[in-house]
Design a protein around this motif. Structure first.
Motif, short mmCIF file in Angstrom:
data_model
loop_
_atom_site.label_atom_id
_atom_site.label_comp_id
_atom_site.label_asym_id
_atom_site.label_seq_id
_atom_site.Cartn_x
_atom_site.Cartn_y
_atom_site.Cartn_z
N GLY A 173 -1.80 6.47 4.79
CA GLY A 173 -0.40 6.49 5.21
C GLY A 173 -0.12 5.80 6.52
N GLU A 174 -1.10 5.09 7.11
CA GLU A 174 -0.88 4.39 8.37
C GLU A 174 0.29 3.40 8.21
OE1 GLU A 174 -5.18 5.52 7.91
OE2 GLU A 174 -3.66 4.55 6.67
N LYS A 175 1.29 3.50 9.08
CA LYS A 175 2.55 2.80 8.89
C LYS A 175 2.39 1.28 8.84
CE LYS A 175 7.33 2.76 10.53
NZ LYS A 175 8.29 3.30 11.53
N GLU A 176 1.70 0.71 9.83
CA GLU A 176 1.56 -0.76 9.89
C GLU A 176 0.79 -1.29 8.70
OE1 GLU A 176 -0.15 -4.24 12.88
OE2 GLU A 176 0.05 -2.18 13.60
N LEU A 177 -0.29 -0.62 8.35
CA LEU A 177 -1.09 -1.05 7.20
C LEU A 177 -0.32 -0.88 5.90
CD1 LEU A 177 -3.89 -2.10 6.29
CD2 LEU A 177 -4.62 0.30 6.13
N GLY A 178 0.50 0.15 5.82
CA GLY A 178 1.22 0.46 4.59
C GLY A 178 2.18 -0.62 4.15
N ARG A 179 2.67 -1.42 5.09
CA ARG A 179 3.59 -2.51 4.74
C ARG A 179 2.90 -3.70 4.11
NH1 ARG A 179 6.10 -0.98 9.83
NH2 ARG A 179 4.84 -2.53 10.90
N LEU B 213 0.83 -1.20 0.00
CA LEU B 213 0.00 0.00 0.00
C LEU B 213 0.86 1.25 0.00
CD1 LEU B 213 -3.00 -0.75 2.40
CD2 LEU B 213 -3.14 0.02 0.03
N GLU B 214 1.90 1.25 0.83
CA GLU B 214 2.75 2.43 0.89
C GLU B 214 3.53 2.61 -0.42
OE1 GLU B 214 4.22 5.89 1.96
OE2 GLU B 214 2.67 4.79 3.06
N GLY B 215 3.95 1.50 -1.02
CA GLY B 215 4.65 1.59 -2.30
C GLY B 215 3.78 2.19 -3.38
N LEU B 216 2.48 1.78 -3.42
CA LEU B 216 1.56 2.34 -4.41
C LEU B 216 1.29 3.81 -4.11
CD1 LEU B 216 -0.27 2.01 -6.84
CD2 LEU B 216 -2.06 1.13 -5.31
N ARG B 217 1.18 4.15 -2.83
CA ARG B 217 0.93 5.55 -2.47
C ARG B 217 2.11 6.43 -2.87
NH1 ARG B 217 1.28 8.53 2.60
NH2 ARG B 217 -0.24 10.24 2.60
#
Length: 397
Positions: free
Chosen positions: A346-352, A276-280
């Motif tokens: 951008g939530e850190k845990e979810l972003g991984r 998710l963070e990579g796509l964001r």
């Protein structure tokens, strides 16, 4: 095979069709057709499509063949009982049109099919028996700017409706109070599904299936040739007296379906390769801004929390795919609180978490929203697993 008759007349499989002045067989051969439902209507849709020469077809259905299907379906045989409809229908299609590429998808169109499947198609034909699936197809088709043609049958009566993206009225515009009451009755207030009513038990005949599916496919042929269609209208056939008429629907200015994604980007990565963070971060680079939210194609049930014992259970499944009773705590039987997701900011845990571990289907769409721009991203690395031989060439990295 092409035969030369009388010195100058070319005779082949589709030569009689080419006698129609406006007919372009290449348009049919190259049309990417998505057929949702492989029951009575779906069988007739597929039969007609094969006879006309549609060579690129995806057929979606979740169910298996029952003996009662054999009185209303031309593509199935006794030995097919127990098989998945999509797989048996694809095999029968190829027997009618050997050079066709037909991909069966055994899945629920609402919860288990990514919106990339709609984006791949040129025309969507639906032979369904429930409002929820029609509403989902309508909203999905509008998002990716694709036309769809709906058919419905009961007894010896039927209706065909054609809907063009960006041109209201759409299917949702036609829904009345009773339709919405029945739709809402199936879903609880916490995004869980009550026990489904029996599907596929509508009384009907093979004759009305032939009539309605014939009109559906004829509308598709007209559509890809740029001819006038039933856009925003319904063709009603009443079988008792063989009367028929066309009705016009009224656009609803507040309709929730009227949204077309302005820009779609095909990413080379698969949903397993992208977090998710990579796509964001990709969206932030495209927007030139950090103010980006990723929206999912559908709500996701992230976890259950028991209000009594406080135990948490991660779920990550599409909303509406989990039975109501599954929300009860396994320890004390209490009805647990549902925590759902629809976006990522951008939530850190979810972003991984990889996109493949969100409970969303493969080949889905993720919409990035910024202050002044929207982009829909499709992880096209999933395309081979979903479309098989119909998959286009991979997007360059």
């Amino acid at each position: 095979m092409v035969r030369i008759l009388d010195g100058d007349v070319q005779e082949d499989r589709f030569s009689r069709l080419r006698l129609i002045p406006w007919w372009d067989q290449s348009k049919i051969a190259h049309c990417r057709l998505l057929v949702v439902g492989a029951g009575a209507l779906g069988n007739e849709i597929l039969k007609n499509a094969a006879l006309l020469g549609f060579r690129k077809v995806v057929v979606v259905d979740l169910d298996r063949i029952e003996e009662s299907n054999l009185s209303r379906t031309i593509l199935y045989r006794n030995q097919d009982i127990g098989e998945f409809k999509a797989e048996a229908a694809a095999r029968a299609y190829r027997s009618l049109l050997p050079d066709a590429l037909v991909q069966p998808v055994v899945a629920d169109i609402v919860h288990a099919c990514g919106l990339g499947l709609f984006e791949w198609s040129d025309v969507i034909l639906a032979g369904l028996d429930n409002r929820e699936a029609r509403l989902w197809i309508n909203r999905s088709a509008w998002k990716v700017n694709r036309p769809w043609i709906d058919g419905a049958i009961e007894g010896i009566n039927g209706v065909v409706r054609a809907f063009l993206p960006g041109v209201p009225p759409c299917y949702e515009c036609t829904l009345g109070e009773v339709d919405w009451m029945l739709l809402q009755k199936r879903m609880s207030c916490n995004l869980l599904v009550h026990e489904a009513t029996s599907e596929g038990k509508i009384p009907t005949t093979p004759t009305i299936s032939s009539i309605v599916a014939g009109i559906q496919v004829q509308e598709a042929v007209k559509l890809i040739h740029g001819l006038p269609t039933l856009a925003g209208k319904g063709y009603i056939f009443e079988g008792m007296n063989h009367s028929s008429y066309v009705v016009e629907y009224t656009p609803n200015p507040d309709c929730m379906s009227h949204y077309v994604v302005p820009e779609i980007v095909r990413l080379p990565e698969s949903s397993q390769e992208l977090s998710l963070e990579g796509l964001r971060k990709r969206a932030q680079a495209d927007f030139g801004s950090d103010d980006v939210t990723l929206e999912f194609s559908r709500d996701v049930v992230q976890k259950f929390i028991c209000p009594a014992c406080k135990e948490e259970e991660e779920t990550f499944a599409p909303a509406g795919s989990i039975p109501f009773e599954a929300a009860r705590c396994k320890r004390d039987g209490q009805l647990r609180t549902v925590i759902s997701l629809h976006s990522f900011t951008g939530e850190k845990e979810l972003g991984r978490r990889p996109l493949s571990e969100l409970g969303l289907p493969l080949f889905d769409i993720f919409i990035a929203r910024g202050a002044e721009r929207e982009i829909a991203y499709i992880p096209y690395g999933d395309v081979q697993r979903v479309l098989g031989a119909l998959a286009p060439e991979q997007v360059a990295r």
